[in-house]
Motif scaffolding. Structure first.
Motif, PDB file in Angstrom:
ATOM      1  N   LEU A 284      -2.605 -17.214  -9.025  1.00 25.02           N
ATOM      2  CA  LEU A 284      -1.646 -17.429  -7.761  1.00 25.02           C
ATOM      3  C   LEU A 284      -0.832 -18.617  -8.609  1.00 25.02           C
ATOM      4  O   LEU A 284       0.387 -18.538  -8.448  1.00 25.02           O
ATOM      5  CB  LEU A 284      -2.386 -17.981  -6.632  1.00 25.02           C
TER       6      LEU A 284
ATOM      7  N   PHE B 115       3.279 -18.000  -9.539  1.00 26.82           N
ATOM      8  CA  PHE B 115       4.189 -18.798  -8.818  1.00 26.82           C
ATOM      9  C   PHE B 115       5.000 -19.310  -9.969  1.00 26.82           C
ATOM     10  O   PHE B 115       6.274 -19.432 -10.103  1.00 26.82           O
ATOM     11  CB  PHE B 115       3.793 -19.727  -8.048  1.00 26.82           C
TER      12      PHE B 115
ATOM     13  N   SER C 290       9.750 -13.095 -13.944  1.00 23.91           N
ATOM     14  CA  SER C 290       9.298 -13.145 -12.330  1.00 23.91           C
ATOM     15  C   SER C 290       8.272 -11.695 -12.075  1.00 23.91           C
ATOM     16  O   SER C 290       7.416 -11.677 -11.236  1.00 23.91           O
ATOM     17  CB  SER C 290      10.705 -12.730 -11.799  1.00 23.91           C
TER      18      SER C 290
ATOM     19  N   GLY D  63       4.976 -12.542 -12.911  1.00 19.43           N
ATOM     20  CA  GLY D  63       4.298 -13.303 -11.929  1.00 19.43           C
ATOM     21  C   GLY D  63       3.942 -12.404 -10.523  1.00 19.43           C
ATOM     22  O   GLY D  63       2.842 -13.072 -10.160  1.00 19.43           O
TER      23      GLY D  63
ATOM     24  N   LEU E 253      -0.346 -11.905  -9.357  1.00 20.62           N
ATOM     25  CA  LEU E 253      -0.519 -12.104  -8.071  1.00 20.62           C
ATOM     26  C   LEU E 253      -1.522 -10.965  -7.644  1.00 20.62           C
ATOM     27  O   LEU E 253      -2.484 -10.964  -7.169  1.00 20.62           O
ATOM     28  CB  LEU E 253       0.599 -12.404  -7.102  1.00 20.62           C
TER      29      LEU E 253
ATOM     30  N   LEU F 101      10.830 -13.834  -5.572  1.00 24.98           N
ATOM     31  CA  LEU F 101      10.456 -15.227  -5.200  1.00 24.98           C
ATOM     32  C   LEU F 101       9.697 -14.769  -3.486  1.00 24.98           C
ATOM     33  O   LEU F 101       8.837 -15.072  -3.254  1.00 24.98           O
ATOM     34  CB  LEU F 101      11.003 -16.204  -5.428  1.00 24.98           C
TER      35      LEU F 101
ATOM     36  N   PHE G  41       7.092 -12.399  -3.575  1.00 25.72           N
ATOM     37  CA  PHE G  41       5.799 -13.173  -3.900  1.00 25.72           C
ATOM     38  C   PHE G  41       5.322 -13.863  -2.799  1.00 25.72           C
ATOM     39  O   PHE G  41       4.011 -13.929  -2.250  1.00 25.72           O
ATOM     40  CB  PHE G  41       6.240 -14.212  -5.210  1.00 25.72           C
ATOM     41  N   PHE G  42       6.160 -14.595  -2.099  1.00 27.07           N
ATOM     42  CA  PHE G  42       5.708 -15.321  -0.836  1.00 27.07           C
ATOM     43  C   PHE G  42       5.258 -14.462   0.143  1.00 27.07           C
ATOM     44  O   PHE G  42       4.126 -14.817   1.013  1.00 27.07           O
ATOM     45  CB  PHE G  42       6.715 -16.476  -0.501  1.00 27.07           C
TER      46      PHE G  42
ATOM     47  N   VAL H 176       1.879 -13.240  -0.811  1.00 26.63           N
ATOM     48  CA  VAL H 176       0.848 -14.456  -0.437  1.00 26.63           C
ATOM     49  C   VAL H 176       0.651 -14.625   1.070  1.00 26.63           C
ATOM     50  O   VAL H 176      -0.314 -14.650   1.411  1.00 26.63           O
ATOM     51  CB  VAL H 176       1.451 -15.699  -1.249  1.00 26.63           C
TER      52      VAL H 176
END
Length: 166
Positions: free
Chosen positions: A6, A10, A31, A34, A38, A151, A154-155, A158
């Motif tokens: 994780l 990030f 990116s 990343g 995840l 990004l 990704f959030f 998560v």
């Protein structure tokens, strides 16, 4: 191990955002890596649609990253010297302790590159430097937007899997 993946994911997404402006770092690719990190965690189930579509966007953007600055330079009568000057000027502009160096550097680099190509025609060099600079800005803006979207993705991933991750 999931927490390490994780954090590494990030970090990759953040480095990718910086890479959208730096010519030495492939921002969207980092990116995307990343996001892949995840999905390698045990808590996040694989979603091949998200990975596949984001990979296609990353590949298309990588190709466009090479095409757009050269098209901008060619449209304004520039040469490969201007494109190389833009990239070198960006690196120098970021390192140099001057305000707005990341904007001034690429333009001056393109202008100097075009003057090296043809030192007699200053007007053409200025026009070509403008084209190289505009191509660079357009390409960087597209990469930045995609990296910020990654990004956000990704959030979102998560957040959707927060119970298993934390």
């Amino acid at each position: 191990m999931d927490f390490l993946l994780l954090i590494l994911g990030f970090v990759c997404v953040i480095v990718g955002i910086f890479g959208s402006f730096l010519p030495v770092l492939p921002g969207p690719s980092i990116s995307w890596a990343g996001i892949v990190l995840l999905y390698l965690t045990k808590a996040v189930p694989a979603n091949y649609w998200i990975l596949g579509i984001s990979l296609l966007i990353t590949i298309a953007l990588t190709i466009l990253d090479y095409v757009i600055p050269s098209k901008g330079a060619k449209k304004f009568g520039g040469s490969s010297y201007g494109i190389w000057g833009t990239n070198i000027g960006l690196v120098v502009g970021i390192i140099a302790p001057i305000p707005l160096g990341f904007i001034i550097g690429p333009f001056l680099g393109a202008f100097i590159g075009e003057l090296i190509y043809d030192y007699k025609d200053h007007q053409r060099a200025l026009k070509a430097a403008t084209g190289s600079f505009l191509g660079f800005l357009a390409s960087s803006f597209m990469k930045f937007v995609v990296c910020v979207m990654y990004l956000g993705l990704f959030f979102w991933i998560v957040w959707e899997n927060r119970i298993g991750l934390f």
